[in-house]
Design an enzyme around this catalytic site. Structure first.
Site, PDB file in Angstrom:
ATOM      1  N   ALA A  35      43.272  35.389  36.586  1.00  0.00           N
ATOM      2  CA  ALA A  35      42.694  36.644  37.084  1.00  0.00           C
ATOM      3  C   ALA A  35      43.020  36.851  38.560  1.00  0.00           C
ATOM      4  O   ALA A  35      42.179  37.250  39.352  1.00  0.00           O
ATOM      5  CB  ALA A  35      41.184  36.645  36.866  1.00  0.00           C
ATOM      6  N   CYS A  36      44.257  36.597  38.917  1.00  0.00           N
ATOM      7  CA  CYS A  36      44.727  36.680  40.297  1.00  0.00           C
ATOM      8  C   CYS A  36      45.695  37.847  40.426  1.00  0.00           C
ATOM      9  O   CYS A  36      46.329  38.246  39.450  1.00  0.00           O
ATOM     10  CB  CYS A  36      45.426  35.352  40.645  1.00  0.00           C
ATOM     11  SG  CYS A  36      46.201  35.278  42.267  1.00  0.00           S
TER      12      CYS A  36
END
Length: 163
Positions: A35-36
């Site tokens: 989730a970057c």
């Protein structure tokens, strides 16, 4: 002299993986996160793996949740995400820490062998990359923003060395 082959990791399913199994390969070792802002690099890493695996490149992904809590899932969830969203079929290991007292010994060694800007050893963020030659020694460290497709010249040179 320590080389990558001296270390062991756990596969995403928890089974031990002696990294000596990759002896003779060129490796791109990356601390990943699901989730970057850099997560789309998984597609580029997969493309490198597909393009060069026949010549001896292996990409090794090591999920890490130390930067902004951007990989909070279980190993099973992370593995499913990488496969489903980015078609990843390169080896993804179990979640590790890359900094601090709990850092995986592989990352302690990688950071010492290829310090970052101004000699810092700490990994600053997700998707820091380390290129390891066929001899198991670190060639170069790349910042998180370094796009996988921009590493091809160095990968090709490493693949040609002692081929």
């Amino acid at each position: 002299m320590t080389t990558l082959a001296d270390f062991e990791a756990r596969a995403i399913d928890g089974t031990p993986v002696p990294l000596g199994r990759y002896a003779g390969d060129v490796l791109l070792v990356v601390n990943t996160a699901s989730a970057c802002g850099f997560t789309p690099q998984l597609a580029g890493l997969q493309a490198l793996h597909q393009r060069y695996r026949g010549q001896g490149l292996t990409v090794l992904g090591f999920p890490c949740n130390q930067f902004g809590g951007q990989d909070p899932g279980t190993d099973a969830e992370i593995g499913a995400f990488c496969s489903r969203e980015y078609g990843v079929d390169f080896p993804v290991m179990a979640k590790v820490e890359v900094n601090g007292d709990g850092a995986h010994p592989l990352f302690v060694w990688l950071k010492a062998a290829a310090p970052g800007v101004l000699g810092t050893q700490a990994i600053k963020w997700n998707f820091t990359k380390f290129l390891v030659g066929r001899d198991g020694r670190v060639i170069r460290r790349y910042a998180p923003a370094a796009k996988p497709e921009h590493l091809t010249t160095d990968i090709e040179a490493a693949l040609q060395a002692h081929a």
